[in-house]
Design an enzyme around this catalytic site. Sequence first.
Site, PDB file in Angstrom:
ATOM      1  N   GLU A 168       0.806  -1.229   0.000  1.00 11.83           N
ATOM      2  CA  GLU A 168       0.000   0.000   0.000  1.00 11.83           C
ATOM      3  C   GLU A 168       0.838   1.278   0.000  1.00 11.83           C
ATOM      4  O   GLU A 168       0.828   2.037   0.990  1.00 11.83           O
ATOM      5  CB  GLU A 168      -0.941   0.002   1.208  1.00 11.83           C
ATOM      6  CG  GLU A 168      -1.930  -1.142   1.215  1.00 11.83           C
ATOM      7  CD  GLU A 168      -2.849  -1.103   2.431  1.00 11.83           C
ATOM      8  OE1 GLU A 168      -2.664  -0.246   3.319  1.00 11.83           O
ATOM      9  OE2 GLU A 168      -3.773  -1.926   2.493  1.00 11.83           O
ATOM     10  N   GLU A 357      -5.490  -8.497   0.894  1.00 13.82           N
ATOM     11  CA  GLU A 357      -6.048  -8.140   2.212  1.00 13.82           C
ATOM     12  C   GLU A 357      -7.526  -7.826   2.077  1.00 13.82           C
ATOM     13  O   GLU A 357      -7.937  -7.116   1.149  1.00 13.82           O
ATOM     14  CB  GLU A 357      -5.382  -6.886   2.804  1.00 13.82           C
ATOM     15  CG  GLU A 357      -3.998  -7.088   3.325  1.00 13.82           C
ATOM     16  CD  GLU A 357      -3.437  -5.832   4.005  1.00 13.82           C
ATOM     17  OE1 GLU A 357      -4.234  -4.955   4.425  1.00 13.82           O
ATOM     18  OE2 GLU A 357      -2.200  -5.735   4.100  1.00 13.82           O
TER      19      GLU A 357
HETATM   20  O1  IFM Z   1      -3.403  -3.162   9.388  1.00 10.66           O
HETATM   21  C1  IFM Z   1      -3.457  -2.642   8.094  1.00 10.66           C
HETATM   22  C2  IFM Z   1      -2.334  -3.213   7.245  1.00 10.66           C
HETATM   23  O2  IFM Z   1      -1.084  -2.996   7.803  1.00 10.66           O
HETATM   24  C3  IFM Z   1      -2.350  -2.582   5.869  1.00 10.66           C
HETATM   25  N1  IFM Z   1      -3.669  -2.670   5.281  1.00 10.66           N
HETATM   26  C4  IFM Z   1      -4.789  -2.267   6.074  1.00 10.66           C
HETATM   27  C5  IFM Z   1      -4.766  -2.956   7.418  1.00 10.66           C
HETATM   28  C6  IFM Z   1      -5.980  -2.529   8.265  1.00 10.66           C
HETATM   29  O3  IFM Z   1      -5.957  -1.163   8.493  1.00 10.66           O
END
Ligand code: IFM
Length: 450
Positions: A168, A357
């Site tokens: 990200e 994710e």
């Molecule tokens: O915890 C984070 C992760 O590190 C990166 N993506 C989003 C998750 C939730 O906020």
Amino acid sequence: MNISAKDFGPNFHWGVSTAAYQIEGAHDKYGKGPSIWDDFVQRKKKILNQHTGDIACDFYHRYTNDLTLVKRLQIPNYRFSISWSRILPNGVGQVNQAGIDYYHRVIDFCVELGIEPWITLYHWDLPLSLHEKGGWTNRDIIQWFSIFVETCVKHFGSKVKHWMVLNEPMVFTGAGYFLGVHAPGKRGLNNFLAAAHHAALCQSEGGRILRSMQSNLKIGTTFSYSHIEPFLETSDKDIKAAKKVDALLNRLFLEPLLGLGYPTKELKLLSRIEKFMRQDDEKQLAFSMDFIGLQNYTREKISHSYMIPFMQAKIVKANKRGVPSTLMNWEVYPPCIFKALERYGSYSQINEIIVTENGAAFEDHLIDNQVIDIQRTKYLQEHIAQVRLAQQKGIPVNGYFVWTLMDNFEWAEGYHPRFGLVHIDFITQKRTIKMSGNWYRQFLSKLSEV
Ligand code: IFM
């Protein structure tokens, strides 16, 4: 829910994701150097309740137990990140053998259990000594990052097939270099644009290094993606504001990678990134990844706002709209993941998408050794159903990873929002599989049925 994991086909990658700083602990042990997060958590009022990741889930010492839990949950793929300063305590220079040995132990134990390890190279924990030289705002980061990538591939490339370069980039540059709410706490447009451009260059360069060092790797990188809509569908100003936010949040890092350049047409201020660009950079920004990691949690509604500098646009948060939301104040809206996949599927340059994710934080209650997290279970079921819908429509989605294995350090929010399939008591470090974890196990167990 009447779909099963089997419906997605035998080659679909089911998994769970984690990140080093959020779980490992042992922050100053076994030769590890400090990272920007070790430093940031010490500053006053930056992290809710002054929490730190010093111990976190103590995964460093408990990885055999935790990976055994992954196995018990029947999860075939485990995504984790490498702490740069555990491997190279000063970011470059001397390699810390204890750090290399530790990641070998984690990888070897995964393999022993029949779990496939997936590596994210950079999940936000820049070595502090590199930050002291300007960090992501210094173009030398391309050299420093290249050394880190080469070191990791040299040591782990023969054991790990799937690699992701960055996690990200929009979040770590936006929150860390524009808003100052994440490490290293810098602010301002110049810091942000410099960091963004260098991160975009590292993203493609990391891919090139991985490919040149080992041709058999599956190489990807990950992006946060929120489906964006205007707050008022009929307001031209909101429509324009939504396009700008979409360019910033969803396109800034993806499109140069795909060879499409920065989305300056929809977001004029991005043309200021040119002052950090050198001849040939446009070409250097592009790289053909084997897969793109999509990280989606919600949708955002955007309204025009004169008050917001640079963007004249603001996010109308879920609580202001009175819609169902998670503890992060993110709207629960399962079709957003379908829309995200549909959008990625519309880029002809993307051949394979992995949802690296997806998950949710809700108020959990541990009662009689049980966490009955109905909302999280439903969230996962409904989002997975949307992923299936996308797959049925011919979108090349080929994997789904839950964020996350266990409750952990949620950055500026400390330990308050819990995202895990496994509950952690941060005082005793006791692990308890939640209802959502048991549901995921059952869902995945069908994979091994003949
Ligand atoms: O915890 C984070 C992760 O590190 C990166 N993506 C989003 C998750 C939730 O906020």
